[in-house]
Structure formats: structure tokens, C-alpha cells
Design a protein around this motif. Structure first.
Motif, PDB file in Angstrom:
ATOM      1  N   ASP A 136       0.863  -1.172   0.000  1.00  0.00           N
ATOM      2  CA  ASP A 136       0.000   0.000   0.000  1.00  0.00           C
ATOM      3  C   ASP A 136       0.904   1.228   0.000  1.00  0.00           C
ATOM      4  O   ASP A 136       1.867   1.297   0.780  1.00  0.00           O
ATOM      5  N   VAL A 137       0.585   2.181  -0.855  1.00  0.00           N
ATOM      6  CA  VAL A 137       1.439   3.353  -1.032  1.00  0.00           C
ATOM      7  C   VAL A 137       0.570   4.596  -1.062  1.00  0.00           C
ATOM      8  O   VAL A 137      -0.427   4.651  -1.795  1.00  0.00           O
ATOM      9  N   ALA A 138       0.933   5.592  -0.275  1.00  0.00           N
ATOM     10  CA  ALA A 138       0.293   6.899  -0.335  1.00  0.00           C
ATOM     11  C   ALA A 138       1.136   7.789  -1.244  1.00  0.00           C
ATOM     12  O   ALA A 138       2.351   7.885  -1.064  1.00  0.00           O
ATOM     13  N   ILE A 139       0.501   8.416  -2.214  1.00  0.00           N
ATOM     14  CA  ILE A 139       1.214   9.330  -3.104  1.00  0.00           C
ATOM     15  C   ILE A 139       0.502  10.677  -3.112  1.00  0.00           C
ATOM     16  O   ILE A 139      -0.712  10.774  -2.889  1.00  0.00           O
ATOM     17  N   ALA A 140       1.284  11.729  -3.357  1.00  0.00           N
ATOM     18  CA  ALA A 140       0.741  13.081  -3.386  1.00  0.00           C
ATOM     19  C   ALA A 140       1.655  13.957  -4.235  1.00  0.00           C
ATOM     20  O   ALA A 140       2.841  13.663  -4.402  1.00  0.00           O
TER      21      ALA A 140
ATOM     22  N   ASP B 231       3.609   1.780   2.826  1.00  0.00           N
ATOM     23  CA  ASP B 231       3.611   0.902   3.989  1.00  0.00           C
ATOM     24  C   ASP B 231       4.564  -0.230   3.622  1.00  0.00           C
ATOM     25  O   ASP B 231       4.284  -1.018   2.705  1.00  0.00           O
ATOM     26  N   GLN B 232       5.700  -0.323   4.294  1.00  0.00           N
ATOM     27  CA  GLN B 232       6.722  -1.256   3.874  1.00  0.00           C
ATOM     28  C   GLN B 232       6.319  -2.710   4.144  1.00  0.00           C
ATOM     29  O   GLN B 232       5.352  -2.985   4.865  1.00  0.00           O
TER      30      GLN B 232
ATOM     31  N   TYR C 291       4.107  -4.480   7.133  1.00  0.00           N
ATOM     32  CA  TYR C 291       3.373  -3.489   7.915  1.00  0.00           C
ATOM     33  C   TYR C 291       1.961  -3.271   7.376  1.00  0.00           C
ATOM     34  O   TYR C 291       1.707  -3.368   6.166  1.00  0.00           O
ATOM     35  N   ALA C 292       1.052  -2.952   8.308  1.00  0.00           N
ATOM     36  CA  ALA C 292      -0.333  -2.601   7.979  1.00  0.00           C
ATOM     37  C   ALA C 292      -0.930  -3.672   7.054  1.00  0.00           C
ATOM     38  O   ALA C 292      -0.937  -4.852   7.395  1.00  0.00           O
ATOM     39  N   ARG C 293      -1.377  -3.273   5.848  1.00  0.00           N
ATOM     40  CA  ARG C 293      -1.999  -4.234   4.937  1.00  0.00           C
ATOM     41  C   ARG C 293      -1.102  -4.589   3.753  1.00  0.00           C
ATOM     42  O   ARG C 293      -1.558  -5.241   2.809  1.00  0.00           O
ATOM     43  N   SER C 294       0.156  -4.177   3.800  1.00  0.00           N
ATOM     44  CA  SER C 294       1.102  -4.618   2.779  1.00  0.00           C
ATOM     45  C   SER C 294       1.440  -6.091   2.993  1.00  0.00           C
ATOM     46  O   SER C 294       1.146  -6.663   4.041  1.00  0.00           O
TER      47      SER C 294
ATOM     48  N   VAL D 114      10.337  12.442  -3.905  1.00  0.00           N
ATOM     49  CA  VAL D 114      10.836  12.137  -2.568  1.00  0.00           C
ATOM     50  C   VAL D 114      10.106  10.892  -2.072  1.00  0.00           C
ATOM     51  O   VAL D 114       8.882  10.792  -2.183  1.00  0.00           O
ATOM     52  N   ILE D 115      10.880   9.920  -1.597  1.00  0.00           N
ATOM     53  CA  ILE D 115      10.324   8.689  -1.043  1.00  0.00           C
ATOM     54  C   ILE D 115      10.505   8.719   0.471  1.00  0.00           C
ATOM     55  O   ILE D 115      11.614   8.968   0.961  1.00  0.00           O
ATOM     56  N   LEU D 116       9.411   8.475   1.194  1.00  0.00           N
ATOM     57  CA  LEU D 116       9.392   8.546   2.655  1.00  0.00           C
ATOM     58  C   LEU D 116       9.241   7.132   3.217  1.00  0.00           C
ATOM     59  O   LEU D 116       8.252   6.450   2.937  1.00  0.00           O
ATOM     60  N   LEU D 117      10.199   6.710   4.042  1.00  0.00           N
ATOM     61  CA  LEU D 117      10.189   5.375   4.623  1.00  0.00           C
ATOM     62  C   LEU D 117       9.950   5.449   6.130  1.00  0.00           C
ATOM     63  O   LEU D 117      10.725   6.077   6.857  1.00  0.00           O
ATOM     64  N   HIS D 118       8.895   4.806   6.581  1.00  0.00           N
ATOM     65  CA  HIS D 118       8.564   4.767   8.011  1.00  0.00           C
ATOM     66  C   HIS D 118       9.362   3.680   8.708  1.00  0.00           C
ATOM     67  O   HIS D 118      10.039   2.856   8.082  1.00  0.00           O
ATOM     68  N   GLY D 119       9.249   3.653  10.024  1.00  0.00           N
ATOM     69  CA  GLY D 119       9.907   2.626  10.819  1.00  0.00           C
ATOM     70  C   GLY D 119       8.922   1.831  11.654  1.00  0.00           C
ATOM     71  O   GLY D 119       7.722   1.801  11.388  1.00  0.00           O
ATOM     72  N   PHE D 120       9.435   1.197  12.695  1.00  0.00           N
ATOM     73  CA  PHE D 120       8.666   0.348  13.606  1.00  0.00           C
ATOM     74  C   PHE D 120       8.074   1.222  14.713  1.00  0.00           C
ATOM     75  O   PHE D 120       8.776   2.094  15.243  1.00  0.00           O
ATOM     76  N   PRO D 121       6.827   0.995  15.094  1.00  0.00           N
ATOM     77  CA  PRO D 121       5.856   0.033  14.599  1.00  0.00           C
ATOM     78  C   PRO D 121       4.756   0.762  13.845  1.00  0.00           C
ATOM     79  O   PRO D 121       3.588   0.708  14.241  1.00  0.00           O
ATOM     80  N   GLU D 122       5.112   1.460  12.774  1.00  0.00           N
ATOM     81  CA  GLU D 122       4.197   2.436  12.182  1.00  0.00           C
ATOM     82  C   GLU D 122       3.786   2.068  10.758  1.00  0.00           C
ATOM     83  O   GLU D 122       3.662   0.899  10.422  1.00  0.00           O
ATOM     84  N   SER D 123       3.591   3.078   9.925  1.00  0.00           N
ATOM     85  CA  SER D 123       3.158   2.918   8.542  1.00  0.00           C
ATOM     86  C   SER D 123       3.437   4.261   7.863  1.00  0.00           C
ATOM     87  O   SER D 123       4.116   5.125   8.442  1.00  0.00           O
TER      88      SER D 123
END
Length: 294
Positions: free
Chosen positions: A18-22, A60-61, A64-67, A30-39
């Protein structure tokens, strides 16, 4: 108001994310990478500003989440997750990009910058330790070693069976809450519990710790120094901004001893913030990125 599009992307690395784009697709990426325990929600307050003049990609790497949550610890090795990042850029037709990472996302960002300088043009790290500096501190710095004992706990697979139902509430109120400098409640808390309760999510997220090769000695152990600490370590060649919430209880200021590993380095310290600075103090994070040239 910036429109956020939720995408589902199948990658040749074998996972669906799952990917949020804007933002405009022809703008600098720009690519934004989250960490633990997030999304991708790590960046919920940062994305609207960046999307004014960037094409923002926030997945969502894996795990994580629904990936996708591939089974097996080996599926969460850093090289596979770096490959996800490159494949994600390819999917959107992006060649060179600015890579931003927080926590485990920052660990992947360090690795991608070192291994794929042909793709990563600029690097922004938010409270995520450089691999060499982190391992050295786990051997040489007793305070950092004590602060990192949670990694030993997370690598214990016996904890997974307790991380369902009421166990997730306990995890939220104890382990997670210990590193927060603000209160999480309402919709934000509900979003965490929803993501964590997805089938296999907690095991998959914890597998990032289990797949890593960091040696985390016990607090008073006479630890053997990994041989690679005494071998040449490749520098980060990109312009690099490190943003650090100085109240981080898990990653101590020793992690900012980055010379000579990062020759083109800018450090922005945020004194009144903790580990989760992207959403606890988004305004100074955005300001630091903009001053630096994102």
C-alpha cells in the motif's frame, strides 16, 4: 488541501505494498520510509508540505499494515527491503530521488544510499542510526547498549503469541508508550491497533529486528568486536541531512558521531522532541528539510 491518493502496487520483488502518493508526478520525487511500529502515517503531517513541490511516495513497507507479509525471517533482510524501494521508484518512473527515512526506514535509507548512489540523489535521516556507528556504539558505549536491550526482547519469537487482542493494548500502553513524548489516543491509537491486528503483522514487523545482523550484547557482557568494524566501511557520498529528536530514549546522541562516514553532512537537532519526531514535532522537521533544500 493536498490530495492524498492511496495506491496498491505489485512489485517484482514479490510483495504488494500500500502506497500513499501526493503531488505532481513531474515534480522532483521524494520517497518517505517509516519505521517500527508504524506505517506511512508517520509522515501524515509532513506529506502536505512536501507535496506542494514534490512527487511524494510513502509506502507501507513489507510486513506493515496491509502490505504483504511474506513468511520467514529471511524475507526481511535489509537487501530485500532496499530492493523494494528501488522497485517502487521504477514503478512510478522515478530515476533519481530524495530518500527520507525514520527509525527502521532510516536504516534502509542508509543502506540504499550506500548501495545505490545511482538512484539516491539526497538523503534525509530522522532518528535512525548509521549501521557502522550503531554497531560500534553497541560494543563500546554501555549507555547505548543498555538502551538497546529491547532488540534482544524483540528477537525472541516467543513473544509473538502474546501480541494479539488484549496483548496489543498492553504493547501500546507499555513498550510503545515508553518511548513517546506525547499522548496517542482517539483515531491515532485506533489506527495503530488496526494496523497491528492485521494477520501476521506483529511477527512480520518484529522480523525486521530478527533479520538484522547487529550484535546486541547483554549489558555487562564482555562483547567480542565484530570483525567488520575494523574493515573499511563505504562512505555515504550524497548530501545528507540528519534530523534528531534529542529526547530519544532508545537512540542516544552517540549516534550523531558520524564523521568520517558521511562527508557531506548537516545535522539538525530538535531539543524538545523524542524518537517519533516526524509526527510529534512535524513543524521543525519540515523547517529543517526546507532550510537544507528539500
Amino acid at each position: 488541501m493536498t490530495s492524498l491518493i492511496n495506491d496498491r502496487v505489485s512489485l517484482p520483488t514479490g510483495v504488494d505494498l500500500d502506497v500513499a502518493i501526493a503531488g505532481r508526478r513531474d515534480a522532483p520525487a521524494v520517497i518517505l520510509l517509516h519505521g517500527f511500529p508504524e506505517s506511512h502515517r508517520t509522515w501524515r503531517h509532513v506529506i502536505p508540505d512536501l507535496a506542494r513541490d514534490h512527487f511524494v511516495i510513502a509506502p507501507d513497507q513489507r510486513g506493515y499494515a496491509r502490505s504483504s507479509k511474506p513468511q520467514g525471517v529471511e524475507e526481511y533482510a535489509a537487501a530485500k527491503i532496499v530492493a523494494d524501494v528501488i522497485a517502487l521508484a521504477d514503478h512510478y518512473g522515478v530515476d533519481r530521488f530524495t530518500l527520507v527515512g525514520h527509525d527502521w526506514g532510516g536504516a534502509i535509507a542508509w543502506g540504499a544510499a550506500i548501495g545505490r548512489p545511482d538512484r539516491v540523489a539526497k538523503l534525509v535521516i530522522v532518528n535512525a542510526p548509521h549501521p557502522y556507528v550503531f554497531q560500534r556504539s553497541l560494543i563500546e558505549d554501555r549507555d547505548q547498549r543498555r538502551a538497546s536491550q529491547y532488540i534482544r526482547t524483540f528477537r525472541d519469537t516467543s513473544i509473538d503469541q502474546g501480541l494479539t487482542g488484549a496483548g496489543l493494548e498492553r504493547f501500546f500502553g507499555s513498550t510503545f508508550a515508553k518511548v513517546l513524548t506525547s499522548t496517542v489516543a482517539g483515531d491515532d491509537k485506533a489506527a495503530y491497533l488496526d494496523e497491528w491486528s492485521q494477520p501476521g503483522a506483529m511477527t512480520a514487523m518484529l522480523n525486521w529486528y530478527r533479520a538484522s545482523n547487529f550484535v546486541v550484547p547483554e549489558p555487562d557482557e564482555q562483547a567480542e568486536r565484530p570483525a567488520w568494524l575494523d574493515a573499511p566501511f563505504p562512505p555515504v557520498t550524497q548530501p545528507t541531512l540528519v534530523i534528531w529528536g534529542m529526547g530519544d530514549k532508545a537512540l542516544l546522541p552517540v549516534q550523531l558521531e558520524l564523521e568520517p562516514h558521511v562527508p557531506n553532512l548537516t545535522i539538525e537537532r530538535i531539543e524538545d522532541a523524542g524518537h517519533f519526531v516526524p509526527w510529534e514535532k512535524p513543524e521543525p522537521v519540515i523547517a529543517a528539510m526546507r532550510r537544507w533544500g528539500v
